[in-house]
Write a protein that holds these residues in place. Structure first.
Motif, short mmCIF file in Angstrom:
data_model
loop_
_atom_site.label_atom_id
_atom_site.label_comp_id
_atom_site.label_asym_id
_atom_site.label_seq_id
_atom_site.Cartn_x
_atom_site.Cartn_y
_atom_site.Cartn_z
N GLY A 123 0.78 -1.23 0.00
CA GLY A 123 0.00 0.00 0.00
C GLY A 123 0.81 1.27 0.00
O GLY A 123 0.30 2.34 0.36
N VAL A 124 2.07 1.19 -0.42
CA VAL A 124 2.93 2.37 -0.44
C VAL A 124 2.61 3.27 -1.63
O VAL A 124 2.74 4.49 -1.56
CB VAL A 124 4.41 1.96 -0.46
N VAL A 125 2.15 2.68 -2.72
CA VAL A 125 1.96 3.43 -3.96
C VAL A 125 0.86 2.76 -4.77
O VAL A 125 0.62 1.55 -4.66
CB VAL A 125 3.29 3.48 -4.77
N SER A 126 0.16 3.56 -5.59
CA SER A 126 -0.85 2.99 -6.50
C SER A 126 -0.16 2.38 -7.71
O SER A 126 1.00 2.69 -8.01
CB SER A 126 -1.81 4.09 -6.96
N LYS A 127 -0.86 1.52 -8.42
CA LYS A 127 -0.27 0.89 -9.61
C LYS A 127 0.05 1.94 -10.67
O LYS A 127 1.06 1.83 -11.37
CB LYS A 127 -1.19 -0.19 -10.17
N GLU A 128 -0.80 2.97 -10.78
CA GLU A 128 -0.53 4.02 -11.77
C GLU A 128 0.74 4.80 -11.43
O GLU A 128 1.58 5.06 -12.30
CB GLU A 128 -1.73 4.98 -11.86
#
Length: 320
Positions: free
Chosen positions: A208-213
């Motif tokens: 959950g550190v970063v979104s896939k985009e």
């Protein structure tokens, strides 16, 4: 001198290698199990000749001349007099061993035998080879093989140094960039680096550190942008080894280094969302079908190849 190349397997890699050689004037004998598979592969030549020409490559041969450089066959016997044979069959050790055993029996004593594998050990593949022990090596092309410049090369303890040099010289004459893998390790060089990058990137996504985009943006607008003009060691040089030494000390204990299951992949696989070929993976690919998406990706890669042309030293394919 290598003038005729046999290619075993007319799938994605076999097509790419055959295309690369044929547009550069090399005679290719392309082998597969059925005429239907071979014809499907040849139909792709039209598509990619059009892409290369539209994107600005000056291929000096006409389409007809390129086609004449390719002979199709379902018989390995037709490859027996080739100067170099590159095997691109499925990653099945028993299949590859059988192919190399047969090639060892039927081929001219001067024929060089190479495998395109990156996951199997060359020493295991050639275990039944006797007459060509000094003429075996690994030449690992990257997909798409007719666009990505890199070929990883590996010789075994018995490979003649002249054989290795001759193949290296030939590949570079065909506008490939070669590196030597000095020891037989799983995944060779580039795939090991790629897997290490994937492990950390997937961990950041799963935790959950970063979104896939935004993960994609960080890679192509950050790391990928720099990697398009230099390798990692030069990046370290410009950043300063003293700084990198500190960064490594600080971050190495914190980055992902364990073997773990990534639910962000496994859950999608279980749901049948396996990527472009199913229409959905991390992202959605509606309507066009896998072939159209592959062509669009390859058009983008060809443009990038043109943009990096000065760095790669491509000579026979010149920008208009």
């Amino acid at each position: 001198m290598i003038k005729t190349v046999g290619i075993i397997g007319a799938g994605t890699m076999g097509f790419g290698i055959a295309f690369q050689f044929a547009i550069n004037g090399t005679k290719v004998i392309l082998n597969d199990l059925s005429e239907e598979i071979l014809q499907v592969t040849m139909n792709k030549f039209d598509t990619y000749l059009d892409i290369f020409r539209r994107q600005g490559f000056d291929i000096t041969l006409t389409n007809e001349e390129v086609y004449k450089n390719v002979q199709l066959t379902t018989s390995l016997m037709d490859l027996k007099d080739c100067h170099l044979i590159i095997e691109t069959a499925s990653e099945n050790l028993e299949v590859k061993q059988a192919i190399f055993k047969e090639l060892d029996n039927i081929c001219s004593e001067n024929t060089i035998l190479a495998s395109n594998t990156s996951s199997l050990r060359l020493s295991d593949i050639v275990v039944h080879v006797e007459k060509h022990r000094s003429k075996v090596l690994l030449t690992h092309f990257f997909n798409p093989a007719h666009i990505v410049p890199l070929v990883e090369m590996l010789k075994n303890n018995e490979t003649d140094e002249k054989v290795y040099t001759d193949v290296k010289t030939f590949l570079e004459s065909q506008n490939k960039v070669t590196i030597e893998v000095k020891r037989e390790v799983a995944g060779l060089v580039a795939n090991r680096i790629q897997v290490a990058l994937a492990r950390e990137a997937l961990a950041l996504l799963e935790d959950g550190v970063v979104s896939k985009e935004d993960l994609e943006t960080a890679l192509f607008a950050g790391l990928g942008f720099r990697f398009s003009s230099s390798g990692l060691l030069k990046i370290i040089d410009f950043g300063g080894l003293d700084i990198w030494n500190i960064v490594l000390d600080q971050l190495q204990p914190k980055v992902e280094s364990s073997v773990r299951d990534f639910c962000v992949i496994k859950d999608r696989v279980q749901a049948g969302n396996i990527g472009v070929k199913s229409g959905k993976g991390f992202f959605e690919y509606p309507g066009k079908g896998v072939d159209r998406y592959v062509v669009e990706r390859d058009e983008s890669l060809v443009r990038h190849l043109l943009n990096t042309n000065p760095h790669l030293g491509i000579k026979s394919l010149e920008v208009k």
